[in-house]
Write an enzyme that holds these catalytic residues in place. Structure first.
Site, PDB file in Angstrom:
ATOM      1  N   GLU A 316      24.221 -15.171  13.922  1.00  0.00           N
ATOM      2  CA  GLU A 316      24.985 -15.468  13.284  1.00  0.00           C
ATOM      3  C   GLU A 316      26.146 -14.516  13.139  1.00  0.00           C
ATOM      4  O   GLU A 316      26.140 -13.993  12.155  1.00  0.00           O
ATOM      5  CB  GLU A 316      23.935 -15.522  12.186  1.00  0.00           C
ATOM      6  CG  GLU A 316      22.945 -17.102  12.373  1.00  0.00           C
ATOM      7  CD  GLU A 316      22.267 -17.207  11.403  1.00  0.00           C
ATOM      8  OE1 GLU A 316      22.046 -18.696  10.675  1.00  0.00           O
ATOM      9  OE2 GLU A 316      21.266 -16.097  11.319  1.00  0.00           O
TER      10      GLU A 316
HETATM   11  C1  ACM Z   1      18.389 -17.842  14.198  1.00  0.00           C
HETATM   12  O1  ACM Z   1      18.030 -18.474  13.217  1.00  0.00           O
HETATM   13  N1  ACM Z   1      19.463 -17.205  13.427  1.00  0.00           N
HETATM   14  C2  ACM Z   1      18.256 -17.081  15.374  1.00  0.00           C
END
Ligand code: ACM
Length: 671
Positions: A316
């Site tokens: 992310e």
């Molecule tokens: C995640 O759940 N961002 C690895």
């Protein structure tokens, strides 16, 4: 002797198993041969071990004896195991060949034999012995006159070598006792990797002497010292569990920048994040100092974690601050880096070199995947199985967490039926071997030491079975039946998932009679997915997680029972299912009477509409069931009540809603 092979298991459902059906083993072993007699547990129960030098077995046998006497009440004369040279005719004879290494693909197999007058465990490694002892404890049962182990031979080994549980200690810090009891619980269901998510936007949780601002400024004083990390790693090692640390970079890295803003991609003042979500702060991949700090930190922590694998997160990172930074844009142009994914790949390759210099193999969430990565890098798939399959096909080792996100509070059935090998794929058998297993992930936005166990357990035991047992072991009803027993046995290890429900309810009610509140927790479930904390701003990290929703769990037991009986009633119109439904409706009417007897306060007031509406609806539906129809007035009232009950109450949803709606469809046709 009757032998039940996997082939037979694949063909017949568990309900046909007869004797087999009484065993509450989890994970289910690979091969079981049943006998007809029992080994009775008496005070003269003794254990011998063929070798002296396994600390693991010394610890495991001592704990085994305490648990056995603790649950049976049998005053066992000898509290510790003997060397085989010291004792003749032990009750339980343990033989193993060597000390197991804490590395991938270590031999974890074992054979356990129980006969009328002897028990034996044979294993290649002491890790296999630990698993055999756990299986033996799961076999313990009783009749009116004795506690005993049933005669049996079990040959067992795991399906996947990587069977993990991730605990995020960044969003909410978890003290050592929480970690240790969860390690004990992991070993009890044969999980072998503790993935420790140690840094994120909300905190940096490790003492770093070379860069002390990290723990001094970015942890709120909640971090593990080197000594504490060593203690956990040793504790895990004694249980046959590997510890894989994760330091999430270059995104999810606000805490690093609170300490060292000079390596940020944006020039600003950073504060420890108090909310949940995906945030912009990210390390500057074009700054040499970034790598100097990473090198200092990773070189310092590498020896604390003896495992070969080292997780760098990598998820992310949207790169918004990269896009706005002129220097980073110029760097991309100069190095012909076409997008942020490539820039992250550049960053990863430098991090990988630091880790390699420290003898580590890098792993990360699936965003780190890039065809230029060295082939030993492990891809941890969380967004979908496609990423896992693609990486496996290209020769990368992978593990799966998609489908095992226990923070989402989905049903245990959802996780249990999430098979790591998809039905359709174009991988060769050799490529399939790149799928090493999986991990349940306990993200901690909404959990504290008080509630974390009830989010992990007992569901993770079912996930552990998915990782250990044969693919054909997939009967949900049978799993649920066994899980009930596994669940309460976890209390033996200090797991607080059951008892803390009442701790929370006592707090909410100011120590009044809990019965009516307990009954409500049996039909309400915390909001699923990320509905509870929409936008990540309802809760800060220090908000109260002592609410009614925190006393509820993802598989509300009476609701499951109700929904099942509605289905049985609608399908076969059985008398039993009707009786069960009537019983539940009467219970909920009476429950409201009890609820109104306790003194309300602002928290309990919020539950009153649920209690009253459910009682009123129950009265109408009792009439419906007894008369086999509802008049229009009752039908309309019931419809209105169900509409109200469908609205979430204090971050929970009523888990009988789907059953209620199905039941109403029966009356729909009649009134
Ligand atoms: C995640 O759940 N961002 C690895």
């Amino acid at each position: 002797m009757r032998k039940i092979s996997l082939f037979v298991i694949a063909l017949v459902s568990f309900s046909c198993f007869g004797q087999n059906n009484t065993l509450n083993l989890m994970p289910w072993p690979q091969e079981i041969i049943f006998g007809d007699s029992n080994y009775i547990i008496k005070p003269n129960f003794t254990i011998s071990v063929n070798q002296e030098a396994s600390k693991r077995i010394e610890i495991a046998t001592t704990k085994f004896l305490r648990r056995l006497s603790g649950r049976t009440g049998v005053f066992i004369d000898e509290g510790f195991a003997f060397k085989s040279s010291e004792i003749e005719n032990p009750s339980l004879e343990i033989n193993f060949k060597r000390i197991g290494k804490l590395e991938l693909n270590e031999d974890e197999s074992y054979q356990l034999k129980v006969s009328k007058d002897k028990i034996s465990i044979n294993a290649a490694t002491d890790i296999g012995v630990i698993y055999a002892l756990e299986t033996l404890l799961q076999l313990e049962t009783n009749n009116e006159s004795a506690y005993f182990f049933p005669e049996i031979t079990i040959n067992d080994a795991p399906r996947f070598p990587w069977r993990g549980l991730m605990i995020d200690v960044a969003r909410h810090f978890e003290p050592l006792d929480v970690i240790k009891r969860n390690l004990d619980a992991m070993a009890s269901v044969k999980l072998n990797v503790f993935h420790w998510h140690l840094s994120d936007d909300q905190g940096f949780r490790v003492q770093i002497n070379s860069r002390p601002k990290l723990h001094q400024l970015a942890s709120d004083g909640q971090y593990y010292t080197h000594a504490q990390i060593k203690e956990v790693v040793q504790y895990a090692s004694d249980l046959g569990i590997r510890v894989v640390p994760e330091f999430d970079i270059p995104g999810h890295a606000t805490s690093w920048l609170v300490a060292y803003p000079e390596i940020a991609s944006k020039d600003t003042i950073y504060k420890i994040e108090r909310y949940s979500g995906i945030f912009n702060p990210t390390l500057d991949p074009t700054n040499d100092e970034t790598y100097e700090i990473l090198k200092d930190v990773f070189t310092e922590v590498a020896p604390l974690f003896p495992d070969k694998y080292f997780h760098i997160g990598g998820d992310e990172n949207e790169g918004k601050d990269w896009d706005k930074n002129k220097k980073i844009q110029a760097f991309k142009k100069q190095h012909d880096i076409k997008d942020n994914h490539e820039l992250q790949a550049y960053f990863n390759s430098k991090v990988q070199q630091i880790l390699k210099d420290n003898g580590k193999i890098m792993m990360g969430w699936d965003e780190i995947f890039h065809p230029g990565l060295p082939k030993d890098v492990v891809i941890h798939s969380w967004r979908g199985t496609e990423a896992m399959l693609k990486a496996a096909k290209l020769g990368y080792k992978t593990i799966l967490s998609k489908g095992y996100y226990i923070d989402l509070l989905k049903s245990v059935e959802t996780h249990y039926t999430n098979e790591p090998f998809p039905d359709t794929h174009d991988l060769t058998n050799e490529q399939l071997k790149n799928i090493l297993g999986g991990e349940a992930t306990m993200w901690s936005e909404l959990v504290t030491p008080l509630t974390i166990d009830s989010r992990i357990w007992p569901r993770t035991a079912a996930i552990a079975e998915r990782f250990w047992s044969n693919k054909a072991i997939n009967d949900v009803d049978n799993m649920l039946k066994r899980l009930e027993v596994v669940s309460f046995r976890l209390e033996e290890l200090g797991i607080t998932h059951l008892r803390n429900r009442d701790v929370i309810l006592r707090n909410i009610s100011n120590n009044q009679n809990l019965t009516s509140l307990i009954n409500l927790t049996k039909i309400c479930e915390p909001l699923k997915g990320y509905q509870r904390n929409k936008g990540g701003t309802q809760y800060k990290t220090f908000s109260p997680f002592t609410q009614f929703a925190d006393a509820c769990n993802a598989d509300a037991i009476d609701a499951m029972h109700f929904n099942e009986n509605v289905d049985a009633f609608l399908k076969n119109n059985t008398k039993e299912s009707k009786t069960e439904l009537l019983k539940l409706f009467k219970k909920w009417i009476q429950n409201n009477v009890e609820f109104t007897k306790i003194n309300n306060n602002p928290t309990l007031n919020q539950l009153a509409p649920l209690s009253i509406n459910l009682a009123n609806l129950s009265s109408i539906l009792i009439k419906g069931l007894e008369q086999d129809k509802l008049n229009k007035e009752d039908y309309d009232s019931a419809t209105e009540l169900i509409k109200n009950l469908r609205k979430p109450i204090v971050d929970t949803e009523l888990a009988i809603n789907s059953g209620l709606e199905r039941l109403m469809s029966k009356f729909n046709k009649k009134h």
